[in-house]
Design a protein around this motif. Structure first.
Motif, PDB file in Angstrom:
ATOM      1  N   MET A   2      39.201  35.534  45.075  1.00  0.00           N
ATOM      2  CA  MET A   2      38.759  36.668  45.408  1.00  0.00           C
ATOM      3  C   MET A   2      37.822  35.692  46.934  1.00  0.00           C
ATOM      4  SD  MET A   2      38.410  38.226  42.667  1.00  0.00           S
ATOM      5  CE  MET A   2      36.801  38.529  42.813  1.00  0.00           C
ATOM      6  N   ALA A  31      35.404  31.537  44.816  1.00  0.00           N
ATOM      7  CA  ALA A  31      35.149  32.596  45.652  1.00  0.00           C
ATOM      8  C   ALA A  31      34.686  31.989  47.053  1.00  0.00           C
ATOM      9  CB  ALA A  31      34.623  33.846  45.463  1.00  0.00           C
ATOM     10  N   GLN A 193      35.300  38.272  39.494  1.00  0.00           N
ATOM     11  CA  GLN A 193      36.409  38.387  39.130  1.00  0.00           C
ATOM     12  C   GLN A 193      36.318  39.076  37.263  1.00  0.00           C
ATOM     13  OE1 GLN A 193      38.716  35.550  40.040  1.00  0.00           O
ATOM     14  NE2 GLN A 193      40.129  36.217  38.661  1.00  0.00           N
ATOM     15  N   LYS A 196      37.748  42.206  38.406  1.00  0.00           N
ATOM     16  CA  LYS A 196      39.447  42.808  38.687  1.00  0.00           C
ATOM     17  C   LYS A 196      40.146  41.748  37.765  1.00  0.00           C
ATOM     18  CE  LYS A 196      41.361  41.746  43.326  1.00  0.00           C
ATOM     19  NZ  LYS A 196      41.509  40.209  44.706  1.00  0.00           N
ATOM     20  N   GLU A 197      39.945  41.901  37.042  1.00  0.00           N
ATOM     21  CA  GLU A 197      40.995  40.899  35.542  1.00  0.00           C
ATOM     22  C   GLU A 197      41.129  41.987  34.836  1.00  0.00           C
ATOM     23  OE1 GLU A 197      39.304  37.304  33.699  1.00  0.00           O
ATOM     24  OE2 GLU A 197      39.631  36.449  35.393  1.00  0.00           O
TER      25      GLU A 197
END
Length: 197
Positions: A2, A31, A193, A196-197
């Protein structure tokens, strides 16, 4: 990995200190923190001299590719009459193509600021940075009241984002300001995160 863009303008170094602390929080979550700044502007009515930049930062100048490559963003500015500083606003005003193409839609963002007066406009400066981020479709992430330092700070720190109150006697971040900046960086990276998942 990330990538979180930590984009800021800092004239005297206070906002840069916040940026560095937020970056440490981002990296604590695993990240990558990408520290970037914007070029200074000449004083009103003066000719711009590229060799003399009043920006306190030594970080690289942001490019529009930095926006495309980030998974989230922290945006910071010193207080300028309750508003973000003109150099940062000039960069934001140059992002119309990214707004049209949706580069930042759905990405999380936080805002941060520094100033030299307790009631000098830190919160309205934070809000002034939120507005273009909302237009870009970003997801704003604040600091919840579960952060203990929000209850103990007598300097900077708000639910809207980390702040730093600088003075002749207090140039460095206080313990509470550091804690809130680290927490904000961690929270931003964690939300990025999850999104994004």
């Amino acid at each position: 990995m990330m990538k979180i863009l930590v984009l800021y303008y800092s004239k005297h170094g206070g906002t840069q200190q916040l940026a560095r602390a937020i970056a440490r929080g981002v990296e604590a979550e695993g990240a990558e923190a990408v520290l970037r700044t914007v070029p200074d502007l000449p004083p009103f009515g003066a000719q711009h001299n590229q060799s003399s930049n009043g920006n306190a930062s030594t970080d690289p100048i942001v490019t529009l590719n930095d926006l495309k490559g980030c998974d989230g963003m922290a945006l910071g500015s010193p207080v300028r009459f309750g508003n973000m500083a003109a150099p940062l606003k000039q960069f934001i005003d140059s992002t119309s193509k990214d707004w049209l193409s949706g580069t930042l839609i759905g990405k999380p963002a936080i805002v941060f600021s520094s100033g030299s007066m307790m009631h000098g406009g830190q919160e309205t400066t934070l809000q002034s940075m939120m507005l273009p981020l909302l237009h870009h479709g970003m997801v704003l992430v604040g600091l919840p009241h579960s952060e203990a330092a929000l209850h103990s700070t007598v300097s900077g720190g708000t639910p809207y984002g980390p702040t730093h109150l600088t003075s002749e006697s207090q140039r460095s971040l206080t313990a509470d300001e550091k804690a809130l900046s680290l927490a904000a960086g961690k929270r931003l990276a964690a939300v990025a995160q999850k999104l994004k998942e």
